[in-house]
Motif scaffolding. Structure first.
Motif, short mmCIF file in Angstrom:
data_model
loop_
_atom_site.label_atom_id
_atom_site.label_comp_id
_atom_site.label_asym_id
_atom_site.label_seq_id
_atom_site.Cartn_x
_atom_site.Cartn_y
_atom_site.Cartn_z
N ARG A 190 0.81 -1.22 0.00
CA ARG A 190 0.00 0.00 0.00
C ARG A 190 0.85 1.27 0.00
N THR A 191 2.15 1.13 -0.25
CA THR A 191 3.05 2.30 -0.19
C THR A 191 2.55 3.45 -1.08
N GLU A 192 2.25 3.13 -2.33
CA GLU A 192 1.88 4.22 -3.26
C GLU A 192 0.56 4.87 -2.87
N GLU A 193 -0.36 4.04 -2.43
CA GLU A 193 -1.67 4.57 -2.01
C GLU A 193 -1.50 5.52 -0.81
N VAL A 194 -0.65 5.11 0.14
CA VAL A 194 -0.44 5.92 1.35
C VAL A 194 0.25 7.24 0.98
N LEU A 195 1.28 7.16 0.14
CA LEU A 195 2.01 8.38 -0.24
C LEU A 195 1.11 9.31 -1.03
N ALA A 196 0.30 8.76 -1.91
CA ALA A 196 -0.62 9.59 -2.70
C ALA A 196 -1.60 10.31 -1.78
N ARG A 197 -2.08 9.60 -0.77
CA ARG A 197 -3.04 10.22 0.16
C ARG A 197 -2.35 11.33 0.97
N GLN A 198 -1.11 11.05 1.41
CA GLN A 198 -0.40 12.07 2.19
C GLN A 198 -0.09 13.30 1.34
N LEU A 199 0.25 13.08 0.07
CA LEU A 199 0.54 14.20 -0.83
C LEU A 199 -0.75 14.99 -1.12
N ASP A 200 -1.81 14.27 -1.46
CA ASP A 200 -3.05 14.96 -1.82
C ASP A 200 -3.59 15.76 -0.63
N GLY A 201 -3.56 15.16 0.54
CA GLY A 201 -4.07 15.84 1.73
C GLY A 201 -3.14 16.94 2.20
N GLY A 202 -1.87 16.62 2.28
CA GLY A 202 -0.89 17.58 2.80
C GLY A 202 -0.73 18.81 1.91
N LEU A 203 -0.82 18.60 0.61
CA LEU A 203 -0.62 19.72 -0.33
C LEU A 203 -1.93 20.26 -0.88
N ALA A 204 -3.04 19.94 -0.25
CA ALA A 204 -4.36 20.38 -0.74
C ALA A 204 -4.41 21.90 -0.91
N ASP A 205 -5.04 22.35 -1.97
CA ASP A 205 -5.29 23.77 -2.28
C ASP A 205 -4.04 24.54 -2.71
N LEU A 206 -2.90 23.89 -2.83
CA LEU A 206 -1.70 24.62 -3.26
C LEU A 206 -1.67 24.68 -4.78
N ASP A 207 -1.06 25.75 -5.32
CA ASP A 207 -0.94 25.81 -6.79
C ASP A 207 0.43 25.29 -7.21
N ALA A 208 0.59 25.11 -8.51
CA ALA A 208 1.80 24.48 -9.04
C ALA A 208 3.07 25.27 -8.70
N ARG A 259 7.31 11.85 -7.65
CA ARG A 259 7.41 12.87 -8.69
C ARG A 259 6.32 12.67 -9.76
N SER A 260 6.03 11.43 -10.09
CA SER A 260 5.01 11.22 -11.14
C SER A 260 3.62 11.57 -10.59
N HIS A 261 3.39 11.31 -9.32
CA HIS A 261 2.11 11.70 -8.73
C HIS A 261 1.98 13.23 -8.73
N LEU A 262 3.06 13.91 -8.40
CA LEU A 262 3.03 15.38 -8.40
C LEU A 262 2.82 15.91 -9.82
N ALA A 263 3.43 15.25 -10.79
CA ALA A 263 3.28 15.68 -12.19
C ALA A 263 1.82 15.57 -12.61
N ALA A 264 1.16 14.50 -12.20
CA ALA A 264 -0.25 14.31 -12.57
C ALA A 264 -1.13 15.39 -11.92
N ARG A 265 -0.78 15.80 -10.73
CA ARG A 265 -1.61 16.78 -10.02
C ARG A 265 -1.25 18.22 -10.31
N PHE A 266 0.06 18.50 -10.42
CA PHE A 266 0.49 19.90 -10.50
C PHE A 266 1.24 20.23 -11.78
N GLY A 267 1.41 19.24 -12.64
CA GLY A 267 2.13 19.47 -13.90
C GLY A 267 3.57 19.04 -13.82
N LYS A 268 4.12 18.74 -14.98
CA LYS A 268 5.48 18.18 -15.07
C LYS A 268 6.54 19.16 -14.57
N GLU A 269 6.33 20.43 -14.91
CA GLU A 269 7.35 21.43 -14.55
C GLU A 269 7.52 21.55 -13.04
#
Ligand code: PGA
Length: 259
Positions: free
Chosen positions: A140-158, A193-203
């Protein structure tokens, strides 16, 4: 090229006088590390901050806190505000460390609230994420990290995200002497990094710096930071002695040159 960032998380270690002595001993050992080459940060406990800020003044050692509250002031016994840290001369802050999550009820939502307050006050932030052994063994590593990233970085812009530092710290590797292998750590950093790219863009994803943390030592720092997606380290135990932290920093820089 993302600049290497090596931070020492002193946790609940070092009184003010001990912290000052550690920085005084560290300064000459890392004096030749130029700012273009790596960022060096030490994160002492709150009562040690002022002494360490003073000792580090004029050197290449920056100072961070280990937490920050989301409110400007008020009835929050035991917490510390952005204004208090700013006046103490602090530039960086660690948020969401697994020990905060495990022992003090920190959640992705509270990490997000603290992060917004820290960014508003102009701090450079290291946001920690990481899975437990049970989560890794349960695939469940990827699922947990994705949840922590989505929740922790919620409402932030790229743009905001691109300036962040993340610390990937597998909980099972913290203070245990068990380090993730460089390949295992790299695979997880790549996922982040790939999860961040999907949410906030590659750059933005390419600009975010991702530290590895969890039993990083002088002996393994070079190999870890030589991995393409590992941009530095967040170090506990090995940051408590000037000579081991200095050697670790030098080995990490040497590793980064092999990328
Ligand atoms: P460690 O701690 O280096 O002692 O494993 C790392 C951390 O918790 O930041």
């Amino acid at each position: 090229m993302r600049k290497v960032i090596i931070a020492g998380n002193w946790k609940m270690n070092k009184t003010a006088s001990e912290g000052r002595a550690l920085v005084e001993a560290l300064k000459p050992l890392v004096a030749e590390v130029g700012p273009e080459c790596a960022e060096i940060v030490v994160c002492p406990p709150f009562t040690t901050l002022s002494a360490v800020v003073e000792a580090a003044r004029g050197s290449n050692i920056k100072v961070g806190a280990q937490n920050l509250h989301w409110a400007e002031s008020g009835a929050f016994t035991g917490e510390i505000s952005a204004a208090m840290l700013r006046e103490a001369g602090v530039e960086y802050v660690i948020l969401g460390h697994s020990e905060r999550r495990q022992y003090f009820g920190e959640t992705d939502a509270t990490v997000n609230a603290r992060l917004k307050a820290a960014l508003k006050a102009g701090f450079k932030v290291m946001v920690c994420i990481g899975e437990t052994l049970e989560e890794r063994e349960g695939n469940r590593t990827e699922e947990v990290l994705a949840r922590q990233l989505d929740g922790g970085l919620a409402d932030l812009d790229a743009v905001t995200v691109s300036g962040l530092v993340l610390a990937y710290e597998p909980v099972w590797a913290i203070g245990t002497g068990k380090t993730a292998t460089p390949e295992m750590a790299e695979a997880t950093h790549r996922f982040i990094r790939s999860h961040l790219a999907a949410r906030f863009g590659k750059e933005a994803a390419e600009q975010v710096r991702i530290q590895y943390g969890g039993s990083m030592k002088p002996e393994n720092a070079g190999e870890l930071v030589a991995q393409p997606d590992i941009d530095g380290g967040l170090i506990g135990g090995a940051a408590l002695k000037a000579d081991s932290f200095a050697t670790l920093i030098k080995n990490a820089i040497a590793g980064s040159r092999k990328k």
